[in-house]
Structure formats: structure tokens, C-alpha cells
Motif scaffolding. Structure first.
Motif, PDB file in Angstrom:
ATOM      1  N   TRP A   4       0.821  -1.194   0.000  1.00 47.49           N
ATOM      2  CA  TRP A   4       0.000   0.000   0.000  1.00 47.49           C
ATOM      3  C   TRP A   4       0.864   1.257   0.000  1.00 47.49           C
ATOM      4  O   TRP A   4       0.603   2.212  -0.729  1.00 47.49           O
ATOM      5  CB  TRP A   4      -0.922  -0.008   1.211  1.00 47.49           C
ATOM      6  N   VAL A   5       1.943   1.270   0.804  1.00 42.25           N
ATOM      7  CA  VAL A   5       2.819   2.441   0.887  1.00 42.25           C
ATOM      8  C   VAL A   5       3.563   2.639  -0.438  1.00 42.25           C
ATOM      9  O   VAL A   5       3.679   3.767  -0.933  1.00 42.25           O
ATOM     10  CB  VAL A   5       3.807   2.296   2.060  1.00 42.25           C
ATOM     11  N   ARG A   6       4.057   1.561  -1.028  1.00 43.79           N
ATOM     12  CA  ARG A   6       4.853   1.678  -2.252  1.00 43.79           C
ATOM     13  C   ARG A   6       4.018   2.017  -3.482  1.00 43.79           C
ATOM     14  O   ARG A   6       4.424   2.815  -4.325  1.00 43.79           O
ATOM     15  CB  ARG A   6       5.614   0.387  -2.514  1.00 43.79           C
ATOM     16  N   PHE A   7       2.848   1.377  -3.604  1.00 50.32           N
ATOM     17  CA  PHE A   7       2.074   1.499  -4.837  1.00 50.32           C
ATOM     18  C   PHE A   7       0.724   2.188  -4.660  1.00 50.32           C
ATOM     19  O   PHE A   7       0.022   2.426  -5.637  1.00 50.32           O
ATOM     20  CB  PHE A   7       1.837   0.114  -5.456  1.00 50.32           C
ATOM     21  N   GLY A   8       0.332   2.489  -3.423  1.00 51.40           N
ATOM     22  CA  GLY A   8      -0.962   3.119  -3.186  1.00 51.40           C
ATOM     23  C   GLY A   8      -2.119   2.183  -3.462  1.00 51.40           C
ATOM     24  O   GLY A   8      -3.224   2.621  -3.786  1.00 51.40           O
ATOM     25  N   TYR A   9      -1.905   0.888  -3.329  1.00 49.14           N
ATOM     26  CA  TYR A   9      -2.917  -0.106  -3.656  1.00 49.14           C
ATOM     27  C   TYR A   9      -3.068  -1.077  -2.495  1.00 49.14           C
ATOM     28  O   TYR A   9      -2.102  -1.654  -2.023  1.00 49.14           O
ATOM     29  CB  TYR A   9      -2.494  -0.861  -4.917  1.00 49.14           C
ATOM     30  N   TRP A  10      -4.292  -1.219  -2.021  1.00 49.99           N
ATOM     31  CA  TRP A  10      -4.578  -2.207  -0.992  1.00 49.99           C
ATOM     32  C   TRP A  10      -5.376  -3.327  -1.655  1.00 49.99           C
ATOM     33  O   TRP A  10      -6.448  -3.087  -2.200  1.00 49.99           O
ATOM     34  CB  TRP A  10      -5.397  -1.594   0.132  1.00 49.99           C
ATOM     35  N   PRO A  11      -4.857  -4.559  -1.628  1.00 48.53           N
ATOM     36  CA  PRO A  11      -5.551  -5.645  -2.311  1.00 48.53           C
ATOM     37  C   PRO A  11      -6.925  -5.902  -1.699  1.00 48.53           C
ATOM     38  O   PRO A  11      -7.056  -6.015  -0.484  1.00 48.53           O
ATOM     39  CB  PRO A  11      -4.630  -6.845  -2.128  1.00 48.53           C
TER      40      PRO A  11
END
Length: 97
Positions: free
Chosen positions: A24-31
């Protein structure tokens, strides 16, 4: 043995959460992979309840992301196993002493 399993479950729970937080921190994506999706992928039928209130609670639980619920279950399991290990140690101490 229960104590070792408790430590493993605790570390695995936080490991899963840390992995998703890093993503989430690296890509701004929470699966977004819900518990229901996991159960259906594993060909496990989701739980059902006879009362409407209990079914609503189960539906809410099944909609939660496994990235958060999985670690919570593993950490709770580790606490339970730790308590079980303490009880085993106390019983062994009573038998020997």
C-alpha cells in the motif's frame, strides 16, 4: 509445542499485514480480496445462519478483506495457544513438584 505454534501464528499474522502495508505504501494499492472470495476460490461454501441478524453479521464478516481479517484470526489464535501453553506448563509443574 503450543507456545512455538503461538509465536509462529503471531509472526505470520503480522507478516501478512506488513506485506500488504508495504504494498500500500509503495504502490498506493490495498488488495481487495474478501473472505468470501477466498472461501469460494477454495471451493468452501460460506457459512449460513437461520436467524436474519446472525446472517447479517456473517455477511459483514465475509465481506471483510482477508488481508486484515487473516492477521486478526492468526493473532487471536496465537493468544489462545499461548494461554494453552501456560496451562500445560502449570499442569506439568504440579505433576513434578
Amino acid at each position: 509445542m503450543a507456545g512455538l505454534t503461538a509465536v509462529g501464528a503471531f509472526l505470520l499474522g503480522f507478516g501478512i499485514l506488513a506485506l500488504h502495508l508495504t504494498e500500500w505504501v509503495r504502490f498506493g494499492y490495498w488488495p481487495r480480496y474478501s473472505v468470501l472470495d477466498f472461501l469460494l476460490d477454495e471451493k468452501i461454501s460460506p457459512p449460513a445462519a437461520s436467524s436474519a441478524g446472525a446472517q447479517r453479521a456473517l455477511d459483514w464478516l465475509m465481506a471483510q478483506p482477508i488481508a486484515l481479517l487473516g492477521p486478526v484470526v492468526l493473532i487471536a489464535l496465537s493468544l489462545f495457544l499461548n494461554k494453552l501453553a501456560k496451562r500445560e506448563r502449570r499442569a506439568a509443574a504440579k505433576r513434578t513438584g
